[in-house]
Scaffold this active site. Sequence first.
Site, mmCIF file in Angstrom:
data_model
loop_
_atom_site.group_PDB
_atom_site.id
_atom_site.type_symbol
_atom_site.label_atom_id
_atom_site.label_comp_id
_atom_site.label_asym_id
_atom_site.label_seq_id
_atom_site.Cartn_x
_atom_site.Cartn_y
_atom_site.Cartn_z
ATOM 1 N N GLY A 17 51.315 20.893 3.261
ATOM 2 C CA GLY A 17 50.449 21.074 4.428
ATOM 3 C C GLY A 17 49.180 21.832 4.099
ATOM 4 O O GLY A 17 48.709 22.648 4.884
ATOM 5 N N ASP A 72 43.516 13.723 5.979
ATOM 6 C CA ASP A 72 43.315 15.160 6.211
ATOM 7 C C ASP A 72 42.021 15.435 6.971
ATOM 8 O O ASP A 72 41.920 16.432 7.687
ATOM 9 C CB ASP A 72 43.324 15.942 4.884
ATOM 10 C CG ASP A 72 44.747 16.321 4.479
ATOM 11 O OD1 ASP A 72 45.526 16.699 5.383
ATOM 12 O OD2 ASP A 72 45.078 16.230 3.288
ATOM 13 N N ASP A 150 48.810 18.682 -12.319
ATOM 14 C CA ASP A 150 48.587 17.235 -12.415
ATOM 15 C C ASP A 150 47.479 17.000 -13.436
ATOM 16 O O ASP A 150 46.463 17.708 -13.414
ATOM 17 C CB ASP A 150 48.080 16.657 -11.087
ATOM 18 C CG ASP A 150 49.115 16.755 -9.971
ATOM 19 O OD1 ASP A 150 50.284 17.025 -10.285
ATOM 20 O OD2 ASP A 150 48.730 16.558 -8.793
ATOM 21 N N CYS A 382 42.040 -2.051 18.284
ATOM 22 C CA CYS A 382 41.483 -2.890 17.215
ATOM 23 C C CYS A 382 42.307 -4.162 17.066
ATOM 24 O O CYS A 382 42.264 -5.007 17.952
ATOM 25 C CB CYS A 382 41.340 -2.096 15.931
ATOM 26 S SG CYS A 382 40.039 -2.766 14.893
ATOM 27 N N ARG A 464 36.456 -6.430 10.783
ATOM 28 C CA ARG A 464 35.657 -7.568 10.328
ATOM 29 C C ARG A 464 35.576 -8.657 11.385
ATOM 30 O O ARG A 464 34.720 -9.516 11.337
ATOM 31 C CB ARG A 464 36.322 -8.228 9.106
ATOM 32 C CG ARG A 464 36.171 -7.499 7.845
ATOM 33 C CD ARG A 464 36.255 -8.382 6.617
ATOM 34 N NE ARG A 464 35.790 -7.555 5.515
ATOM 35 C CZ ARG A 464 36.570 -6.710 4.861
ATOM 36 N NH1 ARG A 464 37.844 -6.626 5.137
ATOM 37 N NH2 ARG A 464 36.069 -5.957 3.911
ATOM 38 N N HIS A 509 38.171 2.425 17.596
ATOM 39 C CA HIS A 509 39.330 3.313 17.397
ATOM 40 C C HIS A 509 39.095 4.648 18.098
ATOM 41 O O HIS A 509 38.564 5.576 17.484
ATOM 42 C CB HIS A 509 39.529 3.585 15.909
ATOM 43 C CG HIS A 509 39.961 2.397 15.126
ATOM 44 N ND1 HIS A 509 41.273 2.153 14.807
ATOM 45 C CD2 HIS A 509 39.249 1.374 14.596
ATOM 46 C CE1 HIS A 509 41.359 1.041 14.112
ATOM 47 N NE2 HIS A 509 40.144 0.538 13.963
ATOM 48 N N GLU A 511 41.150 6.830 18.688
ATOM 49 C CA GLU A 511 42.027 7.879 18.135
ATOM 50 C C GLU A 511 41.310 8.792 17.147
ATOM 51 O O GLU A 511 41.749 9.916 16.916
ATOM 52 C CB GLU A 511 43.270 7.266 17.488
ATOM 53 C CG GLU A 511 43.062 6.521 16.170
ATOM 54 C CD GLU A 511 42.710 5.046 16.344
ATOM 55 O OE1 GLU A 511 42.221 4.674 17.437
ATOM 56 O OE2 GLU A 511 42.915 4.275 15.384
HETATM 57 N N1 GLN Z 1 42.080 -6.911 11.021
HETATM 58 C C1 GLN Z 1 41.236 -6.757 12.148
HETATM 59 C C2 GLN Z 1 39.763 -6.878 11.791
HETATM 60 O O1 GLN Z 1 39.395 -6.758 10.653
HETATM 61 C C3 GLN Z 1 41.506 -5.443 12.854
HETATM 62 C C4 GLN Z 1 41.218 -4.226 12.030
HETATM 63 C C5 GLN Z 1 41.842 -2.968 12.551
HETATM 64 O O2 GLN Z 1 42.810 -3.008 13.314
HETATM 65 N N2 GLN Z 1 41.356 -1.824 12.113
HETATM 66 O O3 GLN Z 1 38.950 -7.109 12.649
#
Ligand code: GLN
Length: 531
Positions: A17, A72, A150, A382, A464, A509, A511
């Site tokens: 952590g 992270d 390492d 997504c 994409r 996204h 999140e």
């Molecule tokens: N594979 C999809 C795209 O490239 C969704 C990508 C994702 O969920 N981050 O559009």
Amino acid sequence: METKYIFVTGGVVSSLGKGIISASIGKLLQARGYKVTIQKFDPYINIDPGTLNPYEHGECYVTEDGFETDLDLGHYERFTGIHTTRNNSITTGRIYKTVIDRERRGDYLGKTIQVVPHITDEIKRCMLREDEKEEQLDFVITEVGGTIGDIESAPFMEAIRQLRWQLGRNAVCVHLTYVPYLKAANELKTKPTQHSVKELQGMGIQPDILVLRTERHLDDSLRMKVASFCNVDLECVVQSEDMPSIFEVPVNMQRQGLDAAILRKIGIPVGETPAMKPWHDFLDKQRNARREVHIALVGKYDLQDAYKSIRESLNLAGIYNDVKAKLHFVNSEEITRENVAAKLEGMQGVVICPGFGQRGIEGKIIAAGHTRSNDIPTFGICLGMQMMVIEFARNVLGYADANSSEMDAKTPHNVIDMMEEQKSITQMGGTMRLGAYECELVKGSRACDAYGNETLIRERHRHRYEFNSRYQEEFEKAGMKCVGFNPASRLVEIVELPGKRWYIGTQFHPEYSSTVLHPHPLFMSFIKSCL
Ligand code: GLN
């Protein structure tokens, strides 16, 4: 104030952590009014983690400026609310690439290029953030991935050794180790810590502060033993016991004076301990949240870290709604039309997760259909949003062969299609549509409402493929509304079914931009509707 540098290394085992400790240090210094950033140096050869399978390295986190980074950085942003950039995530691969490109350009004027000094100099330049045009920072916290000893982290350690010498009191080394408890002997063992510190000293680095990770409380005599064997002051030996939640860690570190010890080492007056009221309010809410909300994560990676930011966003939104979010991973590869009801039984909400490629997508489509027909709150992110669109095309518009051209390049009903700008790209790695873009929200939509009637937002992307606008009218007529658009390209960013309790898919996204003190509005509204 001159910028101060804190280096965080780890010993004995990985997964202690370090990221949470680094984020906690950042949080504590920020609470004292300092301007802080946190960066991660990873010893692997990949240029960035964008091409890594989530099974290898967990989630790939995306910064606002469109860089694919280590997860992270998600902790750093969630704890501190700072915005990291491409310069906060550096790998050995990137260091070597810069040096080798320079060599090919002839910049070294015929010199022999070596690990020391050329690679270590480039590492030092990045550690000092010489490329970043930012306001002056008070503290730069640098976490080094991997474990002392390492082979691949040796150049990073050498760079830290040199910087320490160069920066004098403006540098502090924090070393995180593990103190195992041996059940048979009923004893806590400090030997691994001693060995780890010896290894570090062997590289010329004397740690200033030790953070001992432990499952059991360490008493003063044990801390004293570590202090005297490792040449560290007693007040600089801090213990980090397992906590019920990672968000308790900063407060626990503050109680033990980790931030104060850092300031003392540097020679800055320590002053009063900040109250961190908002953080404590959040922790109180977390402790008091008893009621549970059950949310399914429909995805293909049965690994905690694969959907890290989504999990954290749901957790945080749960806490702010005074509930504990119980997350249930449901493997989309195992979902069939016959078992979907059983697999999602008892779920108050369903998240259809992001992803790439064919594997597990039919299960996501079936899940999206099940939740649509049964009006279970559903959040598609997504690829999840794309699967909602495909499900709607197949089962409502009647295009049985509807698909994304990612999965079936020849489908006659490519309701999800490759973005125009992506068609000429052949290289992998950093070539998707990445980072934060603006999105205009349609007034009166559920999404707009969730954002508190804001009409222009900014969210991060990694994809994409996109909603094929040729189908927009048809979708809208049948009830699936496009309610978020990129102002420049008109790319569809959000779809929703307004008649349902909560059925929203986002191409972006959300999140990535939830933080402890600012939970994301879409997750907040989603959890609220699940209750
Ligand atoms: N594979 C999809 C795209 O490239 C969704 C990508 C994702 O969920 N981050 O559009």
